[in-house]
Motif scaffolding. Structure first.
Motif, PDB file in Angstrom:
ATOM      1  N   GLU A 156      87.177  -6.826 151.726  1.00 52.78           N
ATOM      2  CA  GLU A 156      88.124  -6.141 152.612  1.00 52.78           C
ATOM      3  C   GLU A 156      88.176  -4.668 152.255  1.00 52.78           C
ATOM      4  O   GLU A 156      88.246  -4.302 151.076  1.00 52.78           O
ATOM      5  CB  GLU A 156      89.521  -6.758 152.450  1.00 52.78           C
ATOM      6  N   VAL A 157      88.131  -3.842 153.272  1.00 59.73           N
ATOM      7  CA  VAL A 157      88.317  -2.405 153.099  1.00 59.73           C
ATOM      8  C   VAL A 157      89.819  -2.173 152.949  1.00 59.73           C
ATOM      9  O   VAL A 157      90.602  -2.853 153.639  1.00 59.73           O
ATOM     10  CB  VAL A 157      87.747  -1.661 154.339  1.00 59.73           C
ATOM     11  N   PRO A 158      90.309  -1.308 152.061  1.00 55.99           N
ATOM     12  CA  PRO A 158      89.543  -0.234 151.434  1.00 55.99           C
ATOM     13  C   PRO A 158      89.067  -0.463 150.005  1.00 55.99           C
ATOM     14  O   PRO A 158      88.322   0.351 149.487  1.00 55.99           O
ATOM     15  CB  PRO A 158      90.559   0.936 151.442  1.00 55.99           C
ATOM     16  N   CYS A 159      89.472  -1.541 149.375  1.00 55.01           N
ATOM     17  CA  CYS A 159      89.180  -1.610 147.942  1.00 55.01           C
ATOM     18  C   CYS A 159      87.797  -2.182 147.629  1.00 55.01           C
ATOM     19  O   CYS A 159      87.650  -3.210 146.939  1.00 55.01           O
ATOM     20  CB  CYS A 159      90.273  -2.405 147.233  1.00 55.01           C
ATOM     21  N   VAL A 160      86.800  -1.490 148.146  1.00 52.83           N
ATOM     22  CA  VAL A 160      85.425  -1.937 147.912  1.00 52.83           C
ATOM     23  C   VAL A 160      84.566  -0.712 147.667  1.00 52.83           C
ATOM     24  O   VAL A 160      84.805   0.355 148.237  1.00 52.83           O
ATOM     25  CB  VAL A 160      84.888  -2.754 149.113  1.00 52.83           C
ATOM     26  N   ARG A 161      83.597  -0.832 146.796  1.00 48.78           N
ATOM     27  CA  ARG A 161      82.710   0.289 146.500  1.00 48.78           C
ATOM     28  C   ARG A 161      81.323  -0.221 146.105  1.00 48.78           C
ATOM     29  O   ARG A 161      81.169  -1.375 145.714  1.00 48.78           O
ATOM     30  CB  ARG A 161      83.281   1.133 145.365  1.00 48.78           C
ATOM     31  N   LYS A 162      80.383   0.683 146.196  1.00 52.00           N
ATOM     32  CA  LYS A 162      79.024   0.349 145.776  1.00 52.00           C
ATOM     33  C   LYS A 162      78.978   0.340 144.257  1.00 52.00           C
ATOM     34  O   LYS A 162      79.609   1.164 143.589  1.00 52.00           O
ATOM     35  CB  LYS A 162      78.051   1.409 146.324  1.00 52.00           C
ATOM     36  N   ASN A 163      78.251  -0.622 143.714  1.00 52.81           N
ATOM     37  CA  ASN A 163      78.026  -0.655 142.273  1.00 52.81           C
ATOM     38  C   ASN A 163      76.572  -0.271 142.070  1.00 52.81           C
ATOM     39  O   ASN A 163      75.656  -1.078 142.306  1.00 52.81           O
ATOM     40  CB  ASN A 163      78.300  -2.056 141.720  1.00 52.81           C
ATOM     41  N   LYS A 164      76.326   0.949 141.693  1.00 51.95           N
ATOM     42  CA  LYS A 164      74.957   1.469 141.618  1.00 51.95           C
ATOM     43  C   LYS A 164      74.130   0.773 140.542  1.00 51.95           C
ATOM     44  O   LYS A 164      72.946   0.525 140.710  1.00 51.95           O
ATOM     45  CB  LYS A 164      74.958   2.983 141.407  1.00 51.95           C
ATOM     46  N   ASP A 165      74.771   0.460 139.442  1.00 52.53           N
ATOM     47  CA  ASP A 165      74.045  -0.196 138.346  1.00 52.53           C
ATOM     48  C   ASP A 165      73.530  -1.569 138.760  1.00 52.53           C
ATOM     49  O   ASP A 165      72.391  -1.925 138.487  1.00 52.53           O
ATOM     50  CB  ASP A 165      74.950  -0.352 137.115  1.00 52.53           C
ATOM     51  N   PHE A 169      77.569  -4.417 145.997  1.00 51.71           N
ATOM     52  CA  PHE A 169      78.923  -3.926 146.201  1.00 51.71           C
ATOM     53  C   PHE A 169      79.907  -4.741 145.362  1.00 51.71           C
ATOM     54  O   PHE A 169      79.593  -5.834 144.894  1.00 51.71           O
ATOM     55  CB  PHE A 169      79.292  -3.976 147.698  1.00 51.71           C
ATOM     56  N   GLU A 170      81.085  -4.195 145.186  1.00 48.90           N
ATOM     57  CA  GLU A 170      82.122  -4.890 144.427  1.00 48.90           C
ATOM     58  C   GLU A 170      83.487  -4.466 144.947  1.00 48.90           C
ATOM     59  O   GLU A 170      83.642  -3.411 145.551  1.00 48.90           O
ATOM     60  CB  GLU A 170      82.017  -4.537 142.944  1.00 48.90           C
ATOM     61  N   SER A 171      84.470  -5.310 144.685  1.00 49.27           N
ATOM     62  CA  SER A 171      85.835  -4.940 145.029  1.00 49.27           C
ATOM     63  C   SER A 171      86.500  -4.405 143.771  1.00 49.27           C
ATOM     64  O   SER A 171      86.004  -4.594 142.661  1.00 49.27           O
ATOM     65  CB  SER A 171      86.584  -6.160 145.573  1.00 49.27           C
ATOM     66  N   TYR A 172      87.591  -3.714 143.952  1.00 45.74           N
ATOM     67  CA  TYR A 172      88.342  -3.190 142.803  1.00 45.74           C
ATOM     68  C   TYR A 172      89.806  -3.128 143.178  1.00 45.74           C
ATOM     69  O   TYR A 172      90.162  -3.155 144.362  1.00 45.74           O
ATOM     70  CB  TYR A 172      87.814  -1.787 142.427  1.00 45.74           C
ATOM     71  N   THR A 173      90.661  -3.062 142.151  1.00 47.73           N
ATOM     72  CA  THR A 173      92.088  -2.924 142.442  1.00 47.73           C
ATOM     73  C   THR A 173      92.395  -1.454 142.620  1.00 47.73           C
ATOM     74  O   THR A 173      91.821  -0.596 141.952  1.00 47.73           O
ATOM     75  CB  THR A 173      92.957  -3.484 141.304  1.00 47.73           C
ATOM     76  N   ALA A 174      93.314  -1.160 143.527  1.00 45.46           N
ATOM     77  CA  ALA A 174      93.624   0.201 143.959  1.00 45.46           C
ATOM     78  C   ALA A 174      93.803   1.168 142.795  1.00 45.46           C
ATOM     79  O   ALA A 174      93.298   2.277 142.805  1.00 45.46           O
ATOM     80  CB  ALA A 174      94.865   0.192 144.841  1.00 45.46           C
ATOM     81  N   ASP A 175      94.506   0.757 141.756  1.00 45.45           N
ATOM     82  CA  ASP A 175      94.798   1.668 140.645  1.00 45.45           C
ATOM     83  C   ASP A 175      93.576   1.871 139.738  1.00 45.45           C
ATOM     84  O   ASP A 175      93.486   2.870 139.049  1.00 45.45           O
ATOM     85  CB  ASP A 175      95.983   1.135 139.822  1.00 45.45           C
ATOM     86  N   ALA A 176      92.646   0.921 139.768  1.00 42.22           N
ATOM     87  CA  ALA A 176      91.503   0.985 138.842  1.00 42.22           C
ATOM     88  C   ALA A 176      90.377   1.894 139.319  1.00 42.22           C
ATOM     89  O   ALA A 176      89.391   2.076 138.636  1.00 42.22           O
ATOM     90  CB  ALA A 176      90.958  -0.410 138.589  1.00 42.22           C
ATOM     91  N   LYS A 177      90.482   2.457 140.516  1.00 42.47           N
ATOM     92  CA  LYS A 177      89.355   3.285 141.028  1.00 42.47           C
ATOM     93  C   LYS A 177      89.274   4.626 140.295  1.00 42.47           C
ATOM     94  O   LYS A 177      88.717   4.825 139.309  1.00 42.47           O
ATOM     95  CB  LYS A 177      89.474   3.544 142.518  1.00 42.47           C
TER      96      LYS A 177
END
Lengths: 177, 177, 177, 177
Positions: A156-165, A169-177
């Motif tokens: 679900e957007v927005p808590c998703v980002r590319k994991n380059k390593d 892709f991966e999700s993350y918690t809002a505060d952890a970005k």
């Protein structure tokens, strides 16, 4: 009961997935959309009508907010038709564009799912077919909202980002970005 | 937030999807399971652990209710682990086995999704990869229940059947069968 | 009569054929040799032992005469073993390197066949497999000499050149160049 | 010098190579010729014109001497055009048909090369493309005669036979058969 026929809007903005190889100069670039032939050759869709709209042909590394506004406006306009939407986009800034639209487009009545690929679809070992297959199925199953579909996961957007390593892709918690 | 890792139980009963070609006698038959190599080569699963269990290696045309009871018992037993389940099965009687289990296994806490293929996975133009990709994603998205996943559609059991003319599956209303 | 077993020396200098895609930066470059896995997966060689030697990993557009001298010296040395040789090379200057060696290495006792590809072997529509298959067969059939093998044609060096418009190779008469 | 354009006659008699899968009944049989599309998709032939003639669609296990006489008569007739010929044939009795023609057709002015495949061309891991690629090249390189081309080897008829254990072909000395 007649089987439900679906219409899905497939919007391409380019990205790695749509990069094509040019034998004359050895380049690998976004020139034109090649996704429909790949879908036609690899994905059976007996009850789905796909409409392709190519609105951009860009490596997302070079996308500007102007491009994102154009994509957002286009989505806003097409959303009036209440068709579920799959957007092909480069992986480098997919999360940025998805978030950009998420912040500007409210009250979705359909799912809007972003996807792409780590490897262009012309490669033998591409993940393009997997990702597009999954996005086309997910768009029939999930509730309205913005998502990124990638490597057998729906984020679900927005808590998703590319994991380059990990090249996914991966999700993350809002505060952890 | 750590990304959710999934474990999925993949149960193979054989079916067209798992038929293999034997050069020595030109036969195309269910001999052994070949699905894991195909998945490994074609589907990226960064957050999914798959456990394969081969419980049968049969063309479903020749399945008996004894076979179905065996499959049903096996499911009932493994369901104690609360893992989502994908079952590979021949298309000819997939709906019969799915229904058989649906009638005997109540109060599911996970999805159990049947899938297979019209063309064995060893063929260049197989639909095996698409179907397994979709089942593996669907099993993460849908509520507990019995389903058939096929050609970019998810059908709830029991009102689903093979459409031989169109070489795919379809849903139907209970009275129309 | 026992079937003749062949040993063939496969020398790689890089070229388009060996370019690999890097997901981390989207590059398509000569980094390492990948030909053996491709041959293993696609070409049956029941009576042929292949020895691979990677002596360079270069796009032939950037080859210098120093590189060519190195290739030539390497060939001269290995030719003492009287093994037929297939050389993988970029298409842009394949004819230059082949000619360079033709002018310096006389009295060949085996065929030395240059080949490569218009499309890197990692692509679904690569011509790499065809070209390597053909070179490996030709090297068993033809008399000693320098050749370029490409797209189902065998050209004698030196009167062969790349045809950029047609994206293949062609022969020409000495005066017509 | 203009590049030599070749015309090659491709005659299909069926065989494993041309077996096709039928989704409706799960059969794998010789029904129609599918070789041209496979060649078109996989083999670049910038200077070669291929003419396909489908004279039979049979598993060679079931070929009779009547079939062989028909093939032989057809060859004899087409040989008047002095075109090199590639014949697709099942592997089980390829050596018998090749020998049959060898004994009845003398004074060849072109090569006649038999080939086929251990695995039907519709399979991902088929050897069909390799074998046809090789036969099409060999027919340009070798002196007139009857041959079997298989797995990167060219065998002169009549001393060639299928090796069922190794799933390929081999040559033998006349007295050793």
């Amino acid at each position: 009961m007649e089987n439900k026929h679906h219409k899905v809007l497939l919007i391409s903005t380019g990205g790695t997935i749509e990069k094509t190889y040019d034998e004359s100069d050895g380049s690998l670039e976004n020139k034109r959309s090649v996704i429909m032939q790949k879908i036609s050759d690899n994905i059976r869709l007996p009850y789905t009508e796909l409409e392709l709209e190519v609105i951009l042909s860009k490596d997302s590394l070079y996308m500007t907010d102007q491009d994102r506004q154009m994509i957002c406006d286009y989505l806003q306009n097409r959303l009036k038709e209440n068709l579920p939407i799959v957007v092909l986009h480069g992986t480098d800034t997919m999360e940025i564009t998805a978030r950009y639209c998420f912040e500007r487009i409210k009250s979705l009545k359909v799912p809007v799912i972003f996807t792409g690929a780590m490897v262009p679809l012309e490669f033998g070992k591409t993940d393009a077919v997997q990702n597009v297959t999954e996005a086309l199925l997910a768009v029939k199953l999930v509730k309205p909202g913005f998502y990124i579909s990638f490597h057998n996961e729906l984020f679900e957007v927005p808590c998703v980002r590319k994991n380059k390593d990990n090249r996914t892709f991966e999700s993350y918690t809002a505060d952890a970005k």
